[in-house]
Design a protein around this motif. Structure first.
Motif, PDB file in Angstrom:
ATOM      1  N   ASP A 138       1.633  -6.244   3.333  1.00 45.19           N
ATOM      2  CA  ASP A 138       2.979  -6.751   3.588  1.00 45.19           C
ATOM      3  C   ASP A 138       3.984  -5.612   3.645  1.00 45.19           C
ATOM      4  OD1 ASP A 138       2.355  -9.634   3.504  1.00 45.19           O
ATOM      5  OD2 ASP A 138       1.805  -9.185   1.430  1.00 45.19           O
ATOM      6  N   ALA A 139       3.679  -4.519   2.956  1.00 41.66           N
ATOM      7  CA  ALA A 139       4.548  -3.345   2.966  1.00 41.66           C
ATOM      8  C   ALA A 139       3.683  -2.100   2.854  1.00 41.66           C
ATOM      9  CB  ALA A 139       5.539  -3.390   1.803  1.00 41.66           C
ATOM     10  N   LEU A 140       4.101  -1.056   3.528  1.00 40.88           N
ATOM     11  CA  LEU A 140       3.408   0.228   3.487  1.00 40.88           C
ATOM     12  C   LEU A 140       4.449   1.283   3.132  1.00 40.88           C
ATOM     13  CD1 LEU A 140       0.617   1.518   4.048  1.00 40.88           C
ATOM     14  CD2 LEU A 140       1.353   1.860   6.396  1.00 40.88           C
ATOM     15  N   ILE A 141       4.284   1.911   1.984  1.00 36.16           N
ATOM     16  CA  ILE A 141       5.229   2.930   1.524  1.00 36.16           C
ATOM     17  C   ILE A 141       4.612   4.297   1.780  1.00 36.16           C
ATOM     18  CG2 ILE A 141       6.439   3.904  -0.470  1.00 36.16           C
ATOM     19  CD1 ILE A 141       6.356   1.035  -1.684  1.00 36.16           C
ATOM     20  N   VAL A 142       5.316   5.129   2.527  1.00 36.59           N
ATOM     21  CA  VAL A 142       4.817   6.464   2.874  1.00 36.59           C
ATOM     22  C   VAL A 142       5.477   7.495   1.961  1.00 36.59           C
ATOM     23  CG1 VAL A 142       4.589   8.191   4.700  1.00 36.59           C
ATOM     24  CG2 VAL A 142       4.485   5.753   5.269  1.00 36.59           C
ATOM     25  N   MET A 143       4.657   8.216   1.219  1.00 38.91           N
ATOM     26  CA  MET A 143       5.137   9.276   0.336  1.00 38.91           C
ATOM     27  C   MET A 143       5.057  10.579   1.119  1.00 38.91           C
ATOM     28  SD  MET A 143       5.614   7.456  -2.464  1.00 38.91           S
ATOM     29  CE  MET A 143       5.694   8.603  -3.832  1.00 38.91           C
ATOM     30  N   GLU A 144       6.186  11.207   1.368  1.00 38.00           N
ATOM     31  CA  GLU A 144       6.211  12.375   2.245  1.00 38.00           C
ATOM     32  C   GLU A 144       6.217  13.721   1.542  1.00 38.00           C
ATOM     33  OE1 GLU A 144       9.389  12.054   5.022  1.00 38.00           O
ATOM     34  OE2 GLU A 144       8.444  10.393   6.076  1.00 38.00           O
ATOM     35  N   THR A 145       6.627  13.768   0.308  1.00 37.89           N
ATOM     36  CA  THR A 145       6.753  15.071  -0.339  1.00 37.89           C
ATOM     37  C   THR A 145       5.513  15.412  -1.147  1.00 37.89           C
ATOM     38  OG1 THR A 145       7.779  14.139  -2.299  1.00 37.89           O
ATOM     39  CG2 THR A 145       9.255  14.857  -0.537  1.00 37.89           C
ATOM     40  N   ALA A 178       0.846  -1.198   0.000  1.00 37.40           N
ATOM     41  CA  ALA A 178       0.000   0.000   0.000  1.00 37.40           C
ATOM     42  C   ALA A 178       0.878   1.244   0.000  1.00 37.40           C
ATOM     43  CB  ALA A 178      -0.919   0.011   1.214  1.00 37.40           C
ATOM     44  N   LEU A 179       0.482   2.230  -0.785  1.00 37.88           N
ATOM     45  CA  LEU A 179       1.139   3.526  -0.761  1.00 37.88           C
ATOM     46  C   LEU A 179       0.232   4.502  -0.034  1.00 37.88           C
ATOM     47  CD1 LEU A 179       2.542   2.050  -3.205  1.00 37.88           C
ATOM     48  CD2 LEU A 179       3.173   4.339  -3.922  1.00 37.88           C
ATOM     49  N   THR A 180       0.817   5.294   0.825  1.00 38.08           N
ATOM     50  CA  THR A 180       0.074   6.269   1.597  1.00 38.08           C
ATOM     51  C   THR A 180       0.850   7.572   1.593  1.00 38.08           C
ATOM     52  OG1 THR A 180      -0.978   6.695   3.745  1.00 38.08           O
ATOM     53  CG2 THR A 180       1.135   5.546   3.795  1.00 38.08           C
ATOM     54  N   GLY A 181       0.188   8.660   1.947  1.00 39.28           N
ATOM     55  CA  GLY A 181       0.874   9.941   2.018  1.00 39.28           C
ATOM     56  C   GLY A 181      -0.044  11.094   1.708  1.00 39.28           C
ATOM     57  N   ALA A 182       0.537  12.247   1.742  1.00 41.19           N
ATOM     58  CA  ALA A 182      -0.204  13.495   1.550  1.00 41.19           C
ATOM     59  C   ALA A 182      -0.777  13.587   0.138  1.00 41.19           C
ATOM     60  CB  ALA A 182       0.734  14.689   1.787  1.00 41.19           C
ATOM     61  N   PRO A 183      -1.836  14.380  -0.024  1.00 45.53           N
ATOM     62  CA  PRO A 183      -2.352  14.628  -1.375  1.00 45.53           C
ATOM     63  C   PRO A 183      -1.242  15.203  -2.265  1.00 45.53           C
ATOM     64  CG  PRO A 183      -3.895  15.458   0.263  1.00 45.53           C
ATOM     65  CD  PRO A 183      -2.637  15.061   1.002  1.00 45.53           C
ATOM     66  N   CYS A 184      -1.226  14.785  -3.500  1.00 44.50           N
ATOM     67  CA  CYS A 184      -0.250  15.263  -4.499  1.00 44.50           C
ATOM     68  C   CYS A 184       1.196  14.898  -4.153  1.00 44.50           C
ATOM     69  CB  CYS A 184      -0.384  16.768  -4.696  1.00 44.50           C
ATOM     70  SG  CYS A 184      -1.991  17.262  -5.317  1.00 44.50           S
ATOM     71  N   SER A 185       1.390  13.839  -3.389  1.00 43.32           N
ATOM     72  CA  SER A 185       2.756  13.436  -3.041  1.00 43.32           C
ATOM     73  C   SER A 185       3.347  12.445  -4.032  1.00 43.32           C
ATOM     74  CB  SER A 185       2.801  12.855  -1.620  1.00 43.32           C
ATOM     75  OG  SER A 185       1.985  11.709  -1.521  1.00 43.32           O
ATOM     76  N   GLY A 186       2.588  12.082  -5.045  1.00 48.73           N
ATOM     77  CA  GLY A 186       3.113  11.204  -6.085  1.00 48.73           C
ATOM     78  C   GLY A 186       2.698   9.752  -5.964  1.00 48.73           C
ATOM     79  N   LYS A 187       1.704   9.463  -5.142  1.00 53.82           N
ATOM     80  CA  LYS A 187       1.285   8.085  -4.918  1.00 53.82           C
ATOM     81  C   LYS A 187       0.827   7.391  -6.206  1.00 53.82           C
ATOM     82  CE  LYS A 187      -1.699   9.359  -1.934  1.00 53.82           C
ATOM     83  NZ  LYS A 187      -1.324  10.773  -1.975  1.00 53.82           N
ATOM     84  N   THR A 188      -0.088   8.007  -6.914  1.00 58.40           N
ATOM     85  CA  THR A 188      -0.640   7.376  -8.116  1.00 58.40           C
ATOM     86  C   THR A 188       0.444   7.173  -9.168  1.00 58.40           C
ATOM     87  OG1 THR A 188      -2.811   8.316  -7.642  1.00 58.40           O
ATOM     88  CG2 THR A 188      -2.415   7.574  -9.903  1.00 58.40           C
ATOM     89  N   SER A 189       1.301   8.144  -9.349  1.00 60.95           N
ATOM     90  CA  SER A 189       2.414   7.995 -10.298  1.00 60.95           C
ATOM     91  C   SER A 189       3.346   6.867  -9.860  1.00 60.95           C
ATOM     92  CB  SER A 189       3.210   9.295 -10.403  1.00 60.95           C
ATOM     93  OG  SER A 189       2.398  10.316 -10.929  1.00 60.95           O
ATOM     94  N   ALA A 190       3.627   6.793  -8.560  1.00 63.63           N
ATOM     95  CA  ALA A 190       4.497   5.731  -8.043  1.00 63.63           C
ATOM     96  C   ALA A 190       3.844   4.360  -8.204  1.00 63.63           C
ATOM     97  CB  ALA A 190       4.831   5.997  -6.581  1.00 63.63           C
ATOM     98  N   VAL A 191       2.549   4.285  -7.981  1.00 61.99           N
ATOM     99  CA  VAL A 191       1.819   3.022  -8.142  1.00 61.99           C
ATOM    100  C   VAL A 191       1.960   2.525  -9.575  1.00 61.99           C
ATOM    101  CG1 VAL A 191      -0.511   2.031  -8.287  1.00 61.99           C
ATOM    102  CG2 VAL A 191       0.154   3.320  -6.267  1.00 61.99           C
ATOM    103  N   GLU A 192       1.743   3.407 -10.524  1.00 58.65           N
ATOM    104  CA  GLU A 192       1.821   3.026 -11.930  1.00 58.65           C
ATOM    105  C   GLU A 192       3.235   2.578 -12.309  1.00 58.65           C
ATOM    106  OE1 GLU A 192       0.242   6.480 -13.889  1.00 58.65           O
ATOM    107  OE2 GLU A 192      -1.781   6.096 -13.118  1.00 58.65           O
ATOM    108  N   ARG A 193       4.237   3.295 -11.823  1.00 60.16           N
ATOM    109  CA  ARG A 193       5.633   2.934 -12.126  1.00 60.16           C
ATOM    110  C   ARG A 193       6.011   1.616 -11.475  1.00 60.16           C
ATOM    111  NH1 ARG A 193      10.628   5.268 -13.756  1.00 60.16           N
ATOM    112  NH2 ARG A 193      11.968   3.453 -13.820  1.00 60.16           N
ATOM    113  N   LEU A 194       5.623   1.461 -10.223  1.00 60.05           N
ATOM    114  CA  LEU A 194       5.901   0.236  -9.482  1.00 60.05           C
ATOM    115  C   LEU A 194       5.254  -0.970 -10.171  1.00 60.05           C
ATOM    116  CD1 LEU A 194       7.358  -0.679  -6.901  1.00 60.05           C
ATOM    117  CD2 LEU A 194       5.257  -0.212  -5.644  1.00 60.05           C
ATOM    118  N   ALA A 195       4.013  -0.806 -10.605  1.00 59.51           N
ATOM    119  CA  ALA A 195       3.314  -1.895 -11.292  1.00 59.51           C
ATOM    120  C   ALA A 195       4.047  -2.294 -12.571  1.00 59.51           C
ATOM    121  CB  ALA A 195       1.881  -1.484 -11.608  1.00 59.51           C
TER     122      ALA A 195
END
Length: 139
Positions: free
Chosen positions: A122-129, A8-25
């Motif tokens: 199993d893993a939680l990735i926190v997007m901080e920026t 799971a990716l978590t973090g502030a709005p506009c921190s890049g979660k959706t972009s990271a999800v797509e790249r990670l996939a």
């Protein structure tokens, strides 16, 4: 049955979660590994017209939608014919607890407490920026 890993990716709005999800996939997909993406449920709830005036009520609806989406994606993952499966969650149930003052009330409403919400993955990735862009500004 395939080995299923949940990230799971978590973090502030506009921190890049959706972009990271797509790249990670894209990076994780192989001939022997399936990758499924569970979209952010808050977008679905907002698009349906639910008001955010009462955060507890709103996050309860979001959390229930998230649980529904997670069950659906897990069912698809369990049907994969590949040896490995990764499910990537664009926000998880954990995020709902971040937006309410009374996490115990949310836990009671959805039947999962905050600690158990973390244990679902199993893993939680926190997007901080939150980089400045045309969509988000720090000023």
């Amino acid at each position: 049955m395939a080995k299923i890993t949940k990230i799971a990716l978590t973090g502030a709005p506009c921190s890049g979660k959706t972009s990271a999800v797509e790249r990670l996939a894209a990076d994780l997909y192989t001939d022997s590994r399936d990758v499924f993406i569970c979209p952010e449920s808050a977008y679905e709830v907002i698009a349906s017209g639910v008001s955010r005036e009462n955060y507890l009520a709103f996050e309860t609806i979001v959390a229930k939608k998230q649980l529904e989406n997670e069950a659906e994606i897990l069912k698809k993952a369990e049907q994969s014919e590949k040896n490995e499966v990764v499910i990537i969650y664009d926000r998880g149930i954990t995020d709902c607890f971040s937006y309410v003052d009374d996490s115990d009330a949310l836990a009671e409403n959805i039947g999962i407490n905050i600690v158990d919400s973390w244990a679902r993955y199993d893993a939680l990735i926190v997007m901080e920026t939150a980089p400045e862009s045309e969509y988000f500004s720090t000023s």
